[in-house]
Design a protein around this motif. Structure first.
Motif, short mmCIF file in Angstrom:
data_model
loop_
_atom_site.label_atom_id
_atom_site.label_comp_id
_atom_site.label_asym_id
_atom_site.label_seq_id
_atom_site.Cartn_x
_atom_site.Cartn_y
_atom_site.Cartn_z
N GLU A 1 -3.34 87.74 7.14
CA GLU A 1 -2.82 88.00 5.80
C GLU A 1 -3.87 87.67 4.73
N PHE A 2 -4.63 86.61 4.97
CA PHE A 2 -5.66 86.18 4.03
C PHE A 2 -6.77 87.22 3.96
N TYR A 3 -7.16 87.72 5.11
CA TYR A 3 -8.19 88.76 5.18
C TYR A 3 -7.72 90.02 4.44
N LEU A 4 -6.47 90.42 4.69
CA LEU A 4 -5.94 91.62 4.04
C LEU A 4 -5.91 91.49 2.53
N LEU A 5 -5.57 90.29 2.03
CA LEU A 5 -5.53 90.09 0.59
C LEU A 5 -6.90 90.34 -0.05
N LEU A 6 -7.94 89.79 0.56
CA LEU A 6 -9.26 89.88 -0.05
C LEU A 6 -9.98 91.20 0.25
N VAL A 7 -9.87 91.67 1.50
CA VAL A 7 -10.61 92.86 1.88
C VAL A 7 -9.85 94.15 1.54
N ARG B 1 -8.25 93.41 -2.55
CA ARG B 1 -9.22 93.11 -3.61
C ARG B 1 -10.56 93.80 -3.41
N GLY B 2 -10.73 94.51 -2.30
CA GLY B 2 -11.90 95.34 -2.11
C GLY B 2 -13.16 94.63 -1.66
N TRP B 3 -13.04 93.40 -1.15
CA TRP B 3 -14.21 92.72 -0.61
C TRP B 3 -14.68 93.44 0.64
N SER B 4 -15.97 93.37 0.91
CA SER B 4 -16.47 93.87 2.19
C SER B 4 -16.25 92.80 3.27
N PRO B 5 -16.17 93.19 4.53
CA PRO B 5 -16.05 92.19 5.59
C PRO B 5 -17.18 91.17 5.58
#
Length: 221
Positions: free
Chosen positions: A190-196, A199-203
């Protein structure tokens, strides 16, 4: 009476036939899993019917059930494969990155190894968890899967935190139990999905940020 030469040819043919059947079965299994993942991600869990998965895989519906079981079992296979990065579930202690973490003597090095592994895992796993997150409240089997994986992560993070504590680099008065909870909260799909995803962060940005955050939060300067 058959000659030894003919018997040898027969044995070789049987071995070849057996190997061919096994290879064909593996190919069918992989085709079904690949098709299922695509259908789940595109349609969501409820709308991803087994006939639709069979059609996408180009096989009969009976073949799907015989190969991977019912829909909850199929989805669990996809999740376990995403976690392990192989075509089957692998116990945490047998994964290459876990062994690398244990071999590393520096606490920051351990965190870097784990962050890199987590980025790779989440690129495979997080999209499936997006599907699971929406379906779990409606399906007891999926709710149990969600809870099981969350508890497994927590258990594994307690082991990881103890490994970090053994280096002597954790901040004073920061117990290993709290270290485990901090890492557990930040390694969640869930944390990864929020940011990547949201919010459009790259992996890679996600990985770099995790390393920086964990080192600042957990280790002595």
């Amino acid at each position: 009476m058959a000659s030894s030469g003919n018997m040898s040819k027969t044995a070789k043919k049987r071995t070849y036939d057996s190997s061919s059947r096994k290879e064909a079965a593996r190919g069918t299994h992989q085709s079904i899993l690949s098709a299922a993942q695509s259908v789940f991600l595109n349609k969501g869990y409820a709308a991803a019917t087994m006939p639709a998965i069979a059609q996408a895989a180009g096989v009969a519906l009976d073949t799907v059930y015989a190969t991977v079981g019912k829909k909850p079992a199929l989805f669990r296979q996809l999740v376990e494969m995403s976690i392990s990065g192989t075509d089957s579930a692998v116990p945490a202690e047998e994964r290459e990155y876990v062994q690398a973490i244990r071999a590393e003597t520096d606490a920051a090095g351990k965190l870097r190894i784990y962050a890199a592994a987590l980025r790779s895992i989440q690129q495979r796993l997080a999209p499936l968890f997006g599907v699971l997150q929406g379906a779990a409240p409606l399906d007891p089997e999926l709710a149990a899967l969600w809870k099981n994986i969350s508890e497994r992560r927590a258990k594994n993070m307690r082991v990881f935190a103890a490994d970090l504590a053994a280096t002597g680099r954790l901040r004073p008065h920061l117990p290993a139990t709290k270290v485990a909870d901090i890492i557990w909260s930040m390694n969640a799909p869930e944390f990864y999905l929020l940011l990547v995803e949201e919010r459009g962060w790259s992996p890679n940005e996600f990985e770099d940020w995790l390393v920086d955050a964990w080192i600042r939060l957990l280790l002595e300067p």
